[in-house]
Design an enzyme around this catalytic site. Structure first.
Site, PDB file in Angstrom:
ATOM      1  N   CYS A   2      50.363  33.216  29.491  1.00 53.87           N
ATOM      2  CA  CYS A   2      51.180  34.503  28.976  1.00 53.87           C
ATOM      3  C   CYS A   2      50.444  35.294  27.662  1.00 53.87           C
ATOM      4  CB  CYS A   2      52.909  34.234  28.569  1.00 53.87           C
ATOM      5  SG  CYS A   2      53.737  34.069  30.150  1.00 53.87           S
ATOM      6  N   ARG A  27      44.129  36.632  30.094  1.00 59.51           N
ATOM      7  CA  ARG A  27      44.307  35.154  29.851  1.00 59.51           C
ATOM      8  C   ARG A  27      45.767  35.217  31.421  1.00 59.51           C
ATOM      9  NH1 ARG A  27      46.517  33.674  24.859  1.00 59.51           N
ATOM     10  NH2 ARG A  27      48.209  33.450  25.590  1.00 59.51           N
ATOM     11  N   TRP A  74      52.588  35.398  32.905  1.00 60.81           N
ATOM     12  CA  TRP A  74      51.958  34.472  33.869  1.00 60.81           C
ATOM     13  C   TRP A  74      52.863  33.745  35.089  1.00 60.81           C
ATOM     14  CZ3 TRP A  74      49.481  29.573  35.297  1.00 60.81           C
ATOM     15  CH2 TRP A  74      48.578  29.659  36.437  1.00 60.81           C
ATOM     16  N   ASN A 100      55.827  33.206  25.558  1.00 62.39           N
ATOM     17  CA  ASN A 100      54.846  32.105  25.896  1.00 62.39           C
ATOM     18  C   ASN A 100      55.645  31.028  25.718  1.00 62.39           C
ATOM     19  OD1 ASN A 100      52.510  31.618  27.243  1.00 62.39           O
ATOM     20  ND2 ASN A 100      50.793  31.047  25.077  1.00 62.39           N
ATOM     21  N   GLY A 101      55.724  29.985  27.257  1.00 66.40           N
ATOM     22  CA  GLY A 101      55.028  28.882  27.409  1.00 66.40           C
ATOM     23  C   GLY A 101      56.267  28.283  28.246  1.00 66.40           C
ATOM     24  N   GLU A 480      29.537  21.088  37.201  1.00 68.45           N
ATOM     25  CA  GLU A 480      30.158  22.041  36.489  1.00 68.45           C
ATOM     26  C   GLU A 480      28.774  23.421  37.539  1.00 68.45           C
ATOM     27  OE1 GLU A 480      31.528  23.175  34.593  1.00 68.45           O
ATOM     28  OE2 GLU A 480      30.934  25.286  33.693  1.00 68.45           O
ATOM     29  N   LYS A 484      31.243  26.542  38.960  1.00 68.39           N
ATOM     30  CA  LYS A 484      31.156  28.060  38.721  1.00 68.39           C
ATOM     31  C   LYS A 484      31.222  28.774  40.041  1.00 68.39           C
ATOM     32  CE  LYS A 484      31.823  28.454  34.876  1.00 68.39           C
ATOM     33  NZ  LYS A 484      32.720  27.248  35.352  1.00 68.39           N
ATOM     34  N   GLU A 487      34.706  29.169  41.358  1.00 65.74           N
ATOM     35  CA  GLU A 487      35.849  29.482  40.710  1.00 65.74           C
ATOM     36  C   GLU A 487      35.429  30.920  41.290  1.00 65.74           C
ATOM     37  OE1 GLU A 487      36.822  28.874  36.943  1.00 65.74           O
ATOM     38  OE2 GLU A 487      35.050  28.054  36.492  1.00 65.74           O
ATOM     39  N   HIS A 503      26.286   7.427  52.793  1.00 66.57           N
ATOM     40  CA  HIS A 503      27.079   7.075  52.436  1.00 66.57           C
ATOM     41  C   HIS A 503      28.307   8.390  53.643  1.00 66.57           C
ATOM     42  CE1 HIS A 503      25.269   4.124  50.459  1.00 66.57           C
ATOM     43  NE2 HIS A 503      25.604   4.564  49.645  1.00 66.57           N
ATOM     44  N   LYS A 602      43.302  32.543  31.894  1.00 66.49           N
ATOM     45  CA  LYS A 602      41.785  31.702  30.953  1.00 66.49           C
ATOM     46  C   LYS A 602      41.719  30.373  30.695  1.00 66.49           C
ATOM     47  CE  LYS A 602      38.162  31.239  28.168  1.00 66.49           C
ATOM     48  NZ  LYS A 602      36.956  31.059  29.368  1.00 66.49           N
TER      49      LYS A 602
HETATM   50  C1  AGP Z   1      36.262  26.675  34.230  1.00 65.34           C
HETATM   51  O1  AGP Z   1      35.365  27.977  33.676  1.00 65.34           O
HETATM   52  C2  AGP Z   1      37.494  26.751  33.970  1.00 65.34           C
HETATM   53  N1  AGP Z   1      37.858  27.914  33.552  1.00 65.34           N
HETATM   54  C3  AGP Z   1      38.390  26.172  33.944  1.00 65.34           C
HETATM   55  O2  AGP Z   1      37.871  24.641  34.142  1.00 65.34           O
HETATM   56  C4  AGP Z   1      38.923  25.427  32.358  1.00 65.34           C
HETATM   57  O3  AGP Z   1      37.272  24.734  31.672  1.00 65.34           O
HETATM   58  C5  AGP Z   1      39.730  24.564  32.580  1.00 65.34           C
HETATM   59  O4  AGP Z   1      41.067  25.150  32.831  1.00 65.34           O
HETATM   60  C6  AGP Z   1      39.915  23.677  31.603  1.00 65.34           C
HETATM   61  O5  AGP Z   1      40.130  25.146  29.788  1.00 65.34           O
HETATM   62  P1  AGP Z   1      39.507  24.635  28.395  1.00 65.34           P
HETATM   63  O6  AGP Z   1      38.401  24.317  28.135  1.00 65.34           O
HETATM   64  O7  AGP Z   1      40.666  26.440  27.502  1.00 65.34           O
HETATM   65  O8  AGP Z   1      40.943  23.246  27.860  1.00 65.34           O
END
Ligand code: AGP
Length: 607
Positions: A2, A27, A74, A100-101, A480, A484, A487, A503, A602
């Site tokens: 949020c 966000r 959210w 937010n929380g 990574e 990428k 997602e 394996h 985010k």
């Molecule tokens: C990565 O592209 C994602 N957005 C997600 O995996 C992100 O890295 C993860 O949620 C950790 O977020 P942070 O670095 O803000 O803790």
């Protein structure tokens, strides 16, 4: 996650609130709303879905007033409906709140308030707050906010308006970020700086347990007893353009291209006279020899950066290093004590599992070093030491410059610690420092060397699944690169240690299966070529990554991404960039919502 915003001043509140909410869209949210004090009464408009729906509603229900609060939600408790959207209003219409929380004890509070005759309209945890405000209202909203907050368990960044005080906003913070904006004849609050910076660069970072009264004339911060607290006004180091797209089609592409500059800003200030100086951590230098183990913990891409850091720190410092998912570490009853250095990596500094793992390990005696991008974030405040990644605001949900600057800080830490521990010679240290200083230009070269990536994406866009294989640091980069792709293009992929293929997983390699083979670790190149031959023999298409000038790869791979020649320890930064671009163009070819991928936020501030 949020987002909340608030404004009080002489301008119309609605446009200011909407522009603030627009900046918080990244966000992730599924409903939005605003409440405005229209000179002694509170008016509210809310709508599920995108901000455009709220703006449409406001056209037919215009709100006029010079103070108000806004929210992008959210959904956690209750579906993303109009009713569940924030703000929430008290039964007597005196209070409205945005939050937010998560209020963990909302169920018993709801029961208590219902027994006291309060009517609930939503399914949210947040609504208990506004009824507590009415319950404790004896004239001074400050007191009502403090008393209501004292009943809450969990996390909150609260923004409150009271009908009787048209120009005043009230805020409270516990474990959720809340920043106050100091303007001229106007004041603001927001969940993060990107919503404030177009109005003011003078900000106050609220700490846990603090409250504030905000008026156009200024801001008063106080503690839970009402005692005033003197706060520093900080100056935001970047400007509003940094949070704009800058002519790119997507924030993600802009942030990929910003990486050379973000790396320069992160690395160069920490190298003076050929040596690494970590001002924020120098006081720990003498304690380093007492460290028996380093544990790196994070989530998602930050964890992948930690996986790279594990190889580099262990290689240079010769102490055991573990990289552990925060969501696993926190429940594993880990062997952590005062001889452990916990390195917490997080772009947002607000990830719930990472915060929980940090608290768990700190309670067991670990020293905590945070690597974060957001100044004043919860993790930055909870850590013993903080090394910021000066990447600037990262808006795209899929992190790119956040990840590479995290890796850069971990590389800097590794060389700094190795030099302090004496596990590398002065000459090696000097050579590593030169390599680190060259990383921004190598990042740019990794972009320049691979103009054919959009064509590769057109060629492979129909792939329904693919494998990323690599060894050593290349394997960490596979993690990574695979995330990428997943997602933002929604194409399934798996990252695999190349040595593991035989394996089991090689059973999945069939005709036309795309395998991305990272073969930049020269010492392991021949091993990787064996793996490439194995998958080719089973019909795979191979997109390889190899060092610039490597000709041998051409006889094995169908397509090649070239990486500028870099010390094998520091290859992650130039090597991940073509994979970021590949994921970006694959998503683009498939018409995906690149900056706001489905189901993702985010920052994952809930478990
Ligand atoms: C990565 O592209 C994602 N957005 C997600 O995996 C992100 O890295 C993860 O949620 C950790 O977020 P942070 O670095 O803000 O803790």
């Amino acid at each position: 996650m949020c987002g909340i915003v608030g404004y009080t001043g002489s301008s119309s509140a609605v446009p200011v609130l909407l522009s603030g909410l627009k900046r918080l869209e990244y966000r992730g949210y599924d409903s939005a709303g605003i409440a405005v004090n229209t000179g002694g009464s509170l008016q509210m408009v809310k709508a599920s879905g995108h901000l455009e729906h709220l703006m449409e509603r406001l056209k037919s229900t215009p709100l006029s007033g010079t103070s108000g609060i806004g929210h992008t939600r959210w959904a956690t408790h209750g579906a993303p409906t109009d009713i569940n959207a924030h703000p929430h209003m008290s039964n007597d219409g005196q209070f409205a709140v945005v939050h937010n929380g998560i209020i963990e004890n909302y169920a018993q509070l709801r029961e208590e308030l219902t027994e006291n005759g309060f009517q609930f309209s939503s399914e949210t945890d947040t609504e208990v707050i506004v009824h507590l405000l009415e319950y404790y209202d004896q004239g001074d909203p400050k007191v009502a906010v403090m008393k209501a907050a004292s009943r809450l368990e969990g996390s909150y960044a609260l923004g409150v308006v009271c009908a009787r005080f048209p120009d005043t906003l009230y805020t409270a913070r516990l474990s959720s970020p809340l920043i106050l904006g100091v303007g001229i004849g106007e004041s603001f609050f927001a969940s993060d700086v990107t919503a404030l910076v177009r109005h003011t660069k003078n900000v106050i970072y609220m700490e846990d347990g603090e409250f504030a009264c905000i008026t156009p004339r200024g801001i008063e911060v106080f503690d839970s007893t009402g005692a005033p607290i003197r706060k520093t006004v900080s100056r935001v180091a970047w400007d509003v353009e940094a949070a704009e797209k800058g002519g790119y089609d997507h924030f993600m592409l802009k942030e990929i291209m910003e990486q050379p500059r973000a790396l320069k800003l992160t690395i160069e200030p920490r190298i003076r006279d050929g040596r690494i100086v970590l001002d924020e951590f120098e006081s720990f230098r003498a304690q380093l020899p007492n460290i028996r183990k380093v544990v790196i913990t994070a989530c998602g891409s930050a964890y992948h950066a930690g996986c790279v850091g594990r190889y580099v720190i262990e290689q240079l410092c010769r102490i055991p290093v573990e990289a552990e998912l925060a969501s696993e570490l926190r429940y594993r009853n880990p062997i952590i004590d005062s001889s452990t250095l916990l390195i917490v990596v997080s772009q947002s500094g607000e990830t719930a599992d990472t915060i929980a793992a940090l608290k768990e390990c700190k309670a067991r005696g670990a020293t905590v070093l945070a690597v974060v991008n957001v100044v004043g974030s919860t993790i930055a405040k909870l850590a013993d030491y903080v090394l910021y990644t000066w990447a600037g605001p990262e808006i795209a949900v899929a992190t790119t410059k956040g990840y590479t600057t995290q890796v850069a800080v971990l590389d800097l830490f590794a060389v700094w610690a190795a030099e302090a521990l004496g596990t590398i010679s002065a000459q090696s240290c000097a050579d590593y420092v030169k390599q680190l200083l060259s990383l921004p230009e190598r990042a740019q070269r990794a972009i320049d060397l691979n103009p054919g990536i959009p064509a590769l994406a057109r060629q492979y866009k129909a792939a329904d699944a693919m494998f990323f294989i690599g060894r050593n640091i290349d394997y960490a980069i596979c993690l990574e690169g695979s995330l990428k792709l997943k997602e933002i293009s929604y194409i399934h992929s798996e990252a695999y240690a190349a040595g593991e293929l035989k394996h089991g997983t090689i059973a999945l390699i069939d005709e036309g299966r795309l395998v991305v083979a990272l073969a930049c670790q020269e010492a392991l190149f021949d091993k990787m070529m064996s793996n490439v031959r194995e998958v080719k023999a089973r019909g795979a298409q191979v997109l390889a990554a190899a060092l610039e000038g490597n000709r041998r790869i051409l006889s094995q791979a169908d397509d090649v991404l070239y990486i500028p020649d870099t010390d094998p320890l520091f290859l992650a930064i130039p090597e991940i960039i073509p994979l970021q671009l590949f994921a970006y163009y694959m998503a683009r070819e498939n018409g995906c919502d690149i900056d706001k991928p489905k189901n993702l936020a985010k920052s994952v501030t809930v478990e």
